[in-house]
Design an enzyme around this catalytic site. Structure first.
Site, PDB file in Angstrom:
ATOM      1  N   LYS A 107       2.459   7.351 -12.169  1.00  0.00           N
ATOM      2  CA  LYS A 107       2.702   7.693 -10.764  1.00  0.00           C
ATOM      3  C   LYS A 107       3.846   8.711 -10.643  1.00  0.00           C
ATOM      4  O   LYS A 107       3.718   9.719  -9.959  1.00  0.00           O
ATOM      5  CB  LYS A 107       3.056   6.412 -10.004  1.00  0.00           C
ATOM      6  CG  LYS A 107       3.357   6.602  -8.546  1.00  0.00           C
ATOM      7  CD  LYS A 107       3.617   5.242  -7.911  1.00  0.00           C
ATOM      8  CE  LYS A 107       3.680   5.344  -6.419  1.00  0.00           C
ATOM      9  NZ  LYS A 107       2.988   4.256  -5.758  1.00  0.00           N
TER      10      LYS A 107
ATOM     11  N   ASP B 284       8.922  -4.661  -4.038  1.00  0.00           N
ATOM     12  CA  ASP B 284       7.504  -4.722  -4.392  1.00  0.00           C
ATOM     13  C   ASP B 284       6.950  -5.985  -3.728  1.00  0.00           C
ATOM     14  O   ASP B 284       7.571  -6.517  -2.797  1.00  0.00           O
ATOM     15  CB  ASP B 284       7.356  -4.752  -5.921  1.00  0.00           C
ATOM     16  CG  ASP B 284       5.927  -4.440  -6.372  1.00  0.00           C
ATOM     17  OD1 ASP B 284       5.533  -3.270  -6.334  1.00  0.00           O
ATOM     18  OD2 ASP B 284       5.201  -5.370  -6.741  1.00  0.00           O
TER      19      ASP B 284
ATOM     20  N   ALA C  24      -4.528  -2.332   3.315  1.00  0.00           N
ATOM     21  CA  ALA C  24      -4.240  -3.769   3.383  1.00  0.00           C
ATOM     22  C   ALA C  24      -4.083  -4.341   1.989  1.00  0.00           C
ATOM     23  O   ALA C  24      -2.995  -4.710   1.573  1.00  0.00           O
ATOM     24  CB  ALA C  24      -5.350  -4.493   4.141  1.00  0.00           C
TER      25      ALA C  24
ATOM     26  N   LYS D 153       8.899  -1.627 -14.459  1.00  0.00           N
ATOM     27  CA  LYS D 153       8.575  -2.624 -13.448  1.00  0.00           C
ATOM     28  C   LYS D 153       9.218  -3.938 -13.861  1.00  0.00           C
ATOM     29  O   LYS D 153       9.367  -4.206 -15.063  1.00  0.00           O
ATOM     30  CB  LYS D 153       7.048  -2.813 -13.362  1.00  0.00           C
ATOM     31  CG  LYS D 153       6.579  -3.387 -12.052  1.00  0.00           C
ATOM     32  CD  LYS D 153       6.407  -2.301 -10.999  1.00  0.00           C
ATOM     33  CE  LYS D 153       5.849  -2.830  -9.713  1.00  0.00           C
ATOM     34  NZ  LYS D 153       5.525  -1.765  -8.764  1.00  0.00           N
TER      35      LYS D 153
ATOM     36  N   GLY E  53      -0.322  -2.808   9.081  1.00  0.00           N
ATOM     37  CA  GLY E  53       1.013  -3.369   8.897  1.00  0.00           C
ATOM     38  C   GLY E  53       2.029  -2.253   8.860  1.00  0.00           C
ATOM     39  O   GLY E  53       1.923  -1.251   9.589  1.00  0.00           O
TER      40      GLY E  53
ATOM     41  N   GLY F   9      -6.028  -2.474   7.901  1.00  0.00           N
ATOM     42  CA  GLY F   9      -4.702  -3.048   7.719  1.00  0.00           C
ATOM     43  C   GLY F   9      -3.674  -2.189   8.424  1.00  0.00           C
ATOM     44  O   GLY F   9      -3.390  -1.070   8.000  1.00  0.00           O
TER      45      GLY F   9
ATOM     46  N   ARG G 175       8.680  -7.419  -8.563  1.00  0.00           N
ATOM     47  CA  ARG G 175       7.659  -8.277  -7.965  1.00  0.00           C
ATOM     48  C   ARG G 175       8.065  -9.731  -8.177  1.00  0.00           C
ATOM     49  O   ARG G 175       8.450 -10.100  -9.288  1.00  0.00           O
ATOM     50  CB  ARG G 175       6.324  -7.971  -8.641  1.00  0.00           C
ATOM     51  CG  ARG G 175       5.167  -8.783  -8.163  1.00  0.00           C
ATOM     52  CD  ARG G 175       3.861  -8.171  -8.627  1.00  0.00           C
ATOM     53  NE  ARG G 175       3.606  -6.890  -7.981  1.00  0.00           N
ATOM     54  CZ  ARG G 175       2.408  -6.294  -7.930  1.00  0.00           C
ATOM     55  NH1 ARG G 175       1.375  -6.861  -8.497  1.00  0.00           N
ATOM     56  NH2 ARG G 175       2.247  -5.138  -7.319  1.00  0.00           N
TER      57      ARG G 175
HETATM   58  P1  NAD Z   1       1.903  -5.089   5.267  1.00  0.00           P
HETATM   59  O1  NAD Z   1       1.903  -6.486   4.751  1.00  0.00           O
HETATM   60  O2  NAD Z   1       3.005  -4.670   6.174  1.00  0.00           O
HETATM   61  O3  NAD Z   1       0.520  -4.797   6.033  1.00  0.00           O
HETATM   62  C1  NAD Z   1      -0.721  -5.216   5.568  1.00  0.00           C
HETATM   63  C2  NAD Z   1      -1.608  -5.439   6.781  1.00  0.00           C
HETATM   64  O4  NAD Z   1      -2.934  -5.693   6.320  1.00  0.00           O
HETATM   65  C3  NAD Z   1      -1.209  -6.626   7.643  1.00  0.00           C
HETATM   66  O5  NAD Z   1      -1.207  -6.242   8.999  1.00  0.00           O
HETATM   67  C4  NAD Z   1      -2.296  -7.675   7.359  1.00  0.00           C
HETATM   68  O6  NAD Z   1      -2.544  -8.524   8.484  1.00  0.00           O
HETATM   69  C5  NAD Z   1      -3.481  -6.773   7.073  1.00  0.00           C
HETATM   70  N1  NAD Z   1      -4.550  -7.384   6.269  1.00  0.00           N
HETATM   71  C6  NAD Z   1      -4.449  -8.250   5.241  1.00  0.00           C
HETATM   72  N2  NAD Z   1      -5.671  -8.551   4.764  1.00  0.00           N
HETATM   73  C7  NAD Z   1      -6.569  -7.833   5.484  1.00  0.00           C
HETATM   74  C8  NAD Z   1      -7.983  -7.680   5.457  1.00  0.00           C
HETATM   75  N3  NAD Z   1      -8.725  -8.359   4.594  1.00  0.00           N
HETATM   76  N4  NAD Z   1      -8.555  -6.858   6.361  1.00  0.00           N
HETATM   77  C9  NAD Z   1      -7.800  -6.176   7.260  1.00  0.00           C
HETATM   78  N5  NAD Z   1      -6.463  -6.291   7.335  1.00  0.00           N
HETATM   79  C10 NAD Z   1      -5.849  -7.097   6.462  1.00  0.00           C
HETATM   80  O7  NAD Z   1       1.828  -4.165   3.965  1.00  0.00           O
HETATM   81  P2  NAD Z   1       2.220  -2.614   3.828  1.00  0.00           P
HETATM   82  O8  NAD Z   1       3.639  -2.511   3.407  1.00  0.00           O
HETATM   83  O9  NAD Z   1       1.761  -1.876   5.038  1.00  0.00           O
HETATM   84  O10 NAD Z   1       1.354  -2.194   2.558  1.00  0.00           O
HETATM   85  C11 NAD Z   1      -0.059  -2.126   2.613  1.00  0.00           C
HETATM   86  C12 NAD Z   1      -0.632  -1.835   1.238  1.00  0.00           C
HETATM   87  O11 NAD Z   1      -0.066  -0.640   0.724  1.00  0.00           O
HETATM   88  C13 NAD Z   1      -0.336  -2.895   0.175  1.00  0.00           C
HETATM   89  O12 NAD Z   1      -1.436  -2.921  -0.725  1.00  0.00           O
HETATM   90  C14 NAD Z   1       0.897  -2.347  -0.532  1.00  0.00           C
HETATM   91  O13 NAD Z   1       0.993  -2.838  -1.856  1.00  0.00           O
HETATM   92  C15 NAD Z   1       0.568  -0.863  -0.530  1.00  0.00           C
HETATM   93  N6  NAD Z   1       1.760   0.009  -0.612  1.00  0.00           N
HETATM   94  C16 NAD Z   1       2.752  -0.099   0.293  1.00  0.00           C
HETATM   95  C17 NAD Z   1       3.866   0.736   0.200  1.00  0.00           C
HETATM   96  C18 NAD Z   1       4.999   0.658   1.185  1.00  0.00           C
HETATM   97  O14 NAD Z   1       5.858   1.550   1.188  1.00  0.00           O
HETATM   98  N7  NAD Z   1       5.056  -0.358   2.047  1.00  0.00           N
HETATM   99  C19 NAD Z   1       3.920   1.693  -0.829  1.00  0.00           C
HETATM  100  C20 NAD Z   1       2.850   1.814  -1.732  1.00  0.00           C
HETATM  101  C21 NAD Z   1       1.769   0.951  -1.610  1.00  0.00           C
END
Ligand code: NAD
Length: 348
Positions: free
Chosen positions: A67, A116, A239, A79, A183, A181, A43
């Site tokens: 985990k 991360d 999100a 970490k 993303g 969310g 991170r």
């Molecule tokens: P990302 O940044 O690609 O997507 C996040 C999305 O959420 C974005 O589209 C953003 O615009 C939206 N967003 C932000 N604040 C918001 C709100 N208040 N209301 C609605 N939408 C909102 O992130 P990601 O990689 O898709 O990860 C999402 C979550 O999952 C994070 O908490 C991340 O830590 C967790 N996570 C991700 C992974 C992974 O493999 N990418 C693995 C484990 C956990």
């Protein structure tokens, strides 16, 4: 402050380095190697004090041990935090990552890292210039690439299992799922849910992103401000963390909470609040483990795509076991997940 934190920590060791060139504190926290080399992402963040960065790394490392054990990956937990003094220009950032790669390498594989918050696949490629102990480099560099799609796959299986537990059938046809969310993970999850026949509602602060996706999958866009009061079968936080708290839980109108966001519960008591409200909670650190399963499985354990898919489906089985344990022992699903993980650690 560091002394006190390190002395009172229940982990194995902390490697600390101050990078003078970038003014960054590096903290690598190896919590447990009982079940194998410690795995966990790096991170990058600016903290109020370096000690806050160390504390964050320690807490996150302990969570990684649980985990890995909860989904039965033969790895321990660790970490790393790169506590930067502020935004870094590209050259300084690259230099920092290279020197950080040397620190990881010096640990001889006891700790293996990945992306991360604020670190990317490209950053893993840079770290990989100095050490082989890094996951999720780009596929061009021989890594397993973006874990997002695999995290989404695991969440999909987790939602199916949760629906099966609550409604007696894991058929998603006609079930309503709200994805908060859309993303990297949320969008792919929404696609799979729609393919499986679910009614998909999407909410994102990036309205255009939500509309594009909804158009593609035949979903509906909802106002991100109404997410926690929207009536649906499944609420999938994808999100940000902390959306489940003393204020939001009484207003939820869903039967299940199951999504990928980290740290969904604002505080541990929220797990009991959800249970008391009759809402099934899929512990975040279990349901969002698909990306780790893929990266660690493919890169360290040599799993084929078929084995990876089996293990992703296994996230659903793991959740079902957690739900059954929670009911049998009269505890929350979060406690049950932790109990199962601790039993695996004790018997390792
Ligand atoms: P990302 O940044 O690609 O997507 C996040 C999305 O959420 C974005 O589209 C953003 O615009 C939206 N967003 C932000 N604040 C918001 C709100 N208040 N209301 C609605 N939408 C909102 O992130 P990601 O990689 O898709 O990860 C999402 C979550 O999952 C994070 O908490 C991340 O830590 C967790 N996570 C991700 C992974 C992974 O493999 N990418 C693995 C484990 C956990």
């Amino acid at each position: 402050m560091f002394e006190e934190l390190i002395r009172s920590w229940d982990g194995e060791f902390v490697a600390t380095h101050f990078d003078t060139e970038s003014g960054t504190w590096m903290f690598v926290c190896v919590h447990s190697t009982t079940r194998g080399p410690a795995g966990g992402g790096t991170r990058m963040r600016t903290y109020e004090t370096p000690a806050d960065g160390l504390e964050d790394a320690m807490r996150l490392a302990g969570a990684m041990t649980l985990k890995m054990a909860a989904v039965d990956i033969p790895c321990g937990g660790g970490k790393a935090v790169l506590a930067t003094p502020g935004p870094l220009d590209d050259a300084t950032r690259r230099g920092l990552l290279l020197r950080y790669g040397e620190l990881v390498d010096s640990l001889g594989g006891t700790y293996r890292t990945g992306p991360d918050v604020n670190t990317t696949i490209e950053d893993m490629d840079v770290i990989g210039e100095r050490t082989p102990y890094v996951f999720c480099r780009s596929t061009a560099q021989g890594g397993s690439g973006d874990p997002g799609p695999y995290t989404a796959r695991g969440v999909f299986h987790g939602i199916r299992a949760s629906v099966g537990h609550v409604f007696g059938s894991d058929d998603l046809a006609g079930r309503s799922v709200l994805v908060q969310g859309v993303g990297d993970v949320g969008a792919r999850l929404a696609e799979q849910l729609a393919e499986a026949g679910a009614r998909v509602f999407v909410a994102d602060v990036d309205d255009e992103r939500a509309r594009d996706l909804a158009g593609r999958i035949g979903g509906e866009v909802i106002d991100p401000g109404t997410v926690t009061t929207y009536e649906c079968d499944v609420y999938a936080p994808c999100a940000l963390g902390g959306t489940l708290n003393a204020e939001s839980i009484p207003r939820l109108r869903c039967r299940i909470v199951a999504g990928c966001a980290n740290n969904q519960l604002n505080e541990p008591d929220d797990a009991a609040r959800l249970r008391d409200a009759g809402i099934l909670y899929a512990p975040d650190f279990v349901i969002n483990s698909g990306g780790v399963l893929h990266a660690w499985g493919k890169e360290m354990l040599g799993w084929s795509p078929e084995v990876v898919e089996e293990r992703h489906a296994g996230i659903g089985d793991a959740l079902t076991a957690i739900y059954e344990r929670a009911e049998a022992d009269g505890i929350t699903t979060a406690e049950a997940a932790e109990r199962i993980a601790r039993l695996r650690l004790e018997s390792a």
